[in-house]
Enzyme design. Structure first.
Site, mmCIF file in Angstrom:
data_model
loop_
_atom_site.group_PDB
_atom_site.id
_atom_site.type_symbol
_atom_site.label_atom_id
_atom_site.label_comp_id
_atom_site.label_asym_id
_atom_site.label_seq_id
_atom_site.Cartn_x
_atom_site.Cartn_y
_atom_site.Cartn_z
ATOM 1 N N ALA A 52 -9.317 9.915 39.137
ATOM 2 C CA ALA A 52 -8.377 10.920 39.454
ATOM 3 C C ALA A 52 -9.243 11.811 40.558
ATOM 4 O O ALA A 52 -10.251 11.906 40.453
ATOM 5 C CB ALA A 52 -7.820 11.708 38.384
ATOM 6 N N GLY A 67 -9.754 7.798 35.886
ATOM 7 C CA GLY A 67 -8.359 7.167 35.957
ATOM 8 C C GLY A 67 -8.528 5.646 36.676
ATOM 9 O O GLY A 67 -7.607 4.840 36.909
ATOM 10 N N GLU A 71 -8.581 3.380 33.969
ATOM 11 C CA GLU A 71 -7.256 3.510 33.567
ATOM 12 C C GLU A 71 -6.167 2.608 34.374
ATOM 13 O O GLU A 71 -5.248 2.084 33.826
ATOM 14 C CB GLU A 71 -6.609 5.039 33.184
ATOM 15 C CG GLU A 71 -7.632 5.646 32.343
ATOM 16 C CD GLU A 71 -7.529 7.341 32.217
ATOM 17 O OE1 GLU A 71 -7.624 7.864 33.167
ATOM 18 O OE2 GLU A 71 -7.213 7.675 31.034
ATOM 19 N N GLU A 98 -14.783 11.242 31.807
ATOM 20 C CA GLU A 98 -14.271 12.661 31.938
ATOM 21 C C GLU A 98 -14.835 13.556 31.065
ATOM 22 O O GLU A 98 -14.933 14.791 31.468
ATOM 23 C CB GLU A 98 -12.651 12.384 31.524
ATOM 24 C CG GLU A 98 -11.644 11.779 32.547
ATOM 25 C CD GLU A 98 -11.384 10.236 32.202
ATOM 26 O OE1 GLU A 98 -12.697 9.655 31.472
ATOM 27 O OE2 GLU A 98 -10.911 9.399 32.853
HETATM 28 N N1 CAA Z 1 -12.260 12.452 43.118
HETATM 29 C C1 CAA Z 1 -12.678 13.125 44.414
HETATM 30 N N2 CAA Z 1 -13.607 12.844 45.194
HETATM 31 C C2 CAA Z 1 -14.665 11.793 44.741
HETATM 32 C C3 CAA Z 1 -14.079 11.255 43.490
HETATM 33 C C4 CAA Z 1 -13.212 11.808 42.561
HETATM 34 N N3 CAA Z 1 -12.951 11.076 41.272
HETATM 35 N N4 CAA Z 1 -15.267 10.397 43.134
HETATM 36 C C5 CAA Z 1 -16.057 10.385 44.421
HETATM 37 N N5 CAA Z 1 -15.456 11.219 45.089
HETATM 38 C C6 CAA Z 1 -15.699 11.909 46.617
HETATM 39 C C7 CAA Z 1 -17.183 12.474 46.436
HETATM 40 O O1 CAA Z 1 -16.912 13.851 46.177
HETATM 41 C C8 CAA Z 1 -17.797 12.355 47.923
HETATM 42 O O2 CAA Z 1 -17.087 13.018 48.860
HETATM 43 P P1 CAA Z 1 -18.003 13.875 50.034
HETATM 44 O O3 CAA Z 1 -18.579 12.823 50.630
HETATM 45 O O4 CAA Z 1 -16.847 14.446 50.535
HETATM 46 O O5 CAA Z 1 -18.901 14.882 49.211
HETATM 47 C C9 CAA Z 1 -17.610 10.897 48.297
HETATM 48 O O6 CAA Z 1 -16.377 10.446 47.252
HETATM 49 C C10 CAA Z 1 -18.658 9.874 47.731
HETATM 50 O O7 CAA Z 1 -19.097 10.043 46.593
HETATM 51 P P2 CAA Z 1 -20.668 10.262 45.974
HETATM 52 O O8 CAA Z 1 -21.234 10.930 47.247
HETATM 53 O O9 CAA Z 1 -20.691 10.968 44.738
HETATM 54 O O10 CAA Z 1 -20.977 8.686 45.861
HETATM 55 P P3 CAA Z 1 -22.133 8.193 44.850
HETATM 56 O O11 CAA Z 1 -22.204 6.677 45.385
HETATM 57 O O12 CAA Z 1 -23.362 8.995 45.058
HETATM 58 O O13 CAA Z 1 -21.635 8.169 43.326
HETATM 59 C C11 CAA Z 1 -19.986 7.823 41.660
HETATM 60 C C12 CAA Z 1 -20.436 7.557 43.178
HETATM 61 C C13 CAA Z 1 -20.988 7.590 40.557
HETATM 62 C C14 CAA Z 1 -18.502 7.240 41.691
HETATM 63 C C15 CAA Z 1 -19.576 9.477 41.902
HETATM 64 O O14 CAA Z 1 -18.810 9.665 43.244
HETATM 65 C C16 CAA Z 1 -18.641 9.890 40.620
HETATM 66 O O15 CAA Z 1 -19.339 10.248 39.678
HETATM 67 N N6 CAA Z 1 -17.481 10.273 40.786
HETATM 68 C C17 CAA Z 1 -16.648 10.990 39.857
HETATM 69 C C18 CAA Z 1 -16.222 10.025 38.856
HETATM 70 C C19 CAA Z 1 -15.426 10.640 37.685
HETATM 71 O O16 CAA Z 1 -15.910 11.503 37.039
HETATM 72 N N7 CAA Z 1 -14.037 10.008 37.671
HETATM 73 C C20 CAA Z 1 -13.216 10.725 36.593
HETATM 74 C C21 CAA Z 1 -12.234 11.659 37.327
HETATM 75 S S1 CAA Z 1 -11.517 12.492 36.117
HETATM 76 C C22 CAA Z 1 -10.092 11.430 35.639
HETATM 77 O O17 CAA Z 1 -9.889 10.314 36.204
HETATM 78 C C23 CAA Z 1 -8.976 11.868 34.827
HETATM 79 C C24 CAA Z 1 -8.098 10.877 34.401
HETATM 80 O O18 CAA Z 1 -8.366 10.312 33.335
HETATM 81 C C25 CAA Z 1 -6.839 10.575 35.154
#
Ligand code: CAA
Length: 289
Positions: A97, A140, A143, A163
């Site tokens: 998400a 998400g 999911e 999460e």
């Molecule tokens: N939401 C918004 N933006 C996101 C994102 C997310 N879930 N995941 C990545 N991005 C964005 C980053 O902020 C970044 O944007 P900027 O360039 O503007 O800073 C861009 O995508 C690239 O991401 P990274 O620089 O972090 O890329 P990376 O290769 O170093 O890492 C990753 C990749 C490991 C996937 C890392 O981005 C990450 O950990 N993302 C979050 C994953 C996460 O926690 N997901 C769960 C979300 S909560 C949820 O989903 C609730 C639910 O149950 C519905």
């Protein structure tokens, strides 16, 4: 054939411009903002939805999920389409998400809007949906993949529910579907620590049904979807309904439902055609009725 829109509201306006011929839906040449949607396969009987928000690793913002729902509605209403594939990019199926969108939400707004409730559209699709997962399928994203009917993974795919690391828990079915897919012990470890599974580990755990080289993933998923689409659409829907009931019902009730659906196949022309073609040693020709 390309389907639709530039934004969620634009999508809604465009939907009004569809022309219906029987159950078949034709579209304008407009484009979505966060996804691509078009038909694939030799007979154009596979609907392909590609999440297309590369700068955010396909983070599932509200607009993107609305467009996915819109595209699903389009393919479900298109009598030519027999199965649907959802994929992302080689780097990310979806990184979850949209954290930036959620960052400042508070409980009253989440609760009042029943936040994430419209994500369930994928799991209520009547046509089979295959997730083709390359790269990250986190939160998400994982999911969304699990809402599909089966998951094919590219060999560099990573699945996880991280999460907990953000101070929250899965909210789109992760605790329920992951537990059913991989069992309590592994689901607990993944959800409580944020541990990710590689494609091979996901295969071993029963989360995915096939692992393919990265560039072969979408063609393989499309081939599987074409195979599904070549069978009787009405019988396929019954088979899908019966399997999904296994997640909801006690065994005796599930078996009873299966029996009723099995009996119901005898009310279709396709059941008669399937068995007659076998006996007459000829190619089967299903009509979907
Ligand atoms: N939401 C918004 N933006 C996101 C994102 C997310 N879930 N995941 C990545 N991005 C964005 C980053 O902020 C970044 O944007 P900027 O360039 O503007 O800073 C861009 O995508 C690239 O991401 P990274 O620089 O972090 O890329 P990376 O290769 O170093 O890492 C990753 C990749 C490991 C996937 C890392 O981005 C990450 O950990 N993302 C979050 C994953 C996460 O926690 N997901 C769960 C979300 S909560 C949820 O989903 C609730 C639910 O149950 C519905």
């Amino acid at each position: 054939m390309a389907i639709f829109c530039r934004s969620a509201s634009f999508a809604v306006r465009q939907a009004a411009s569809f022309v219906f011929t029987g159950a078949r839906r034709y579209s304008t040449d407009a484009h979505f903002e966060f996804i691509l949607a078009n038909k694939r396969g030799v007979k154009e009987n596979v609907g392909l939805i590609q999440l297309n928000r590369p700068k955010a690793l396909n983070a599932l913002c509200d607009g993107l999920m609305q467009e996915v729902n819109q595209a699903l509605d389009g393919f479900e209403g298109d009598s030519q389409v027999g199965a649907i594939v959802i994929t992302g990019s080689e780097k990310a199926f979806a990184a979850g998400a949209d954290i930036k969108e959620m960052q400042n939400w508070a409980f009253p707004a989440c609760y009042s809007a029943n936040f994430l409730s419209h994500w369930n559209r994928v799991s209520s699709a009547r046509k089979p949906v295959i997730a083709a997962v390359n790269g990250f399928a986190l939160g998400g994203g994982c999911e969304l993949a699990m809402m599909c009917d089966n998951i094919y993974a590219g060999e560099k795919a990573q699945f996880g529910q991280p999460e907990i690391l953000l101070g929250t828990i899965p909210g789109a079915g992760g605790t329920q579907r992951l537990t059913r897919a991989v069992g309590k012990s592994l689901a607990m470890e993944m959800v409580l620590t944020g541990k990710r599974l590689s494609a091979q580990e996901a295969m071993q755990a029963g989360l995915v049904s096939g692992v393919f080289p990265v560039q072969q993933l979408v063609p393989e998923a499309t081939r599987c979807a074409e195979k599904i689409a070549s069978n009787s659409k009405i019988i396929t829907a019954m088979a899908k309904e019966a399997i999904n009931a296994a997640f909801e019902l006690p065994l005796a009730e599930g078996n009873r439902l299966e029996k009723r659906l099995f009996h119901a196949t005898f009310a279709t022309e396709d059941r008669k055609e399937g068995m007659t073609a076998f006996v007459e040693k000829r190619k089967v020709s299903f009509q979907g009725k």
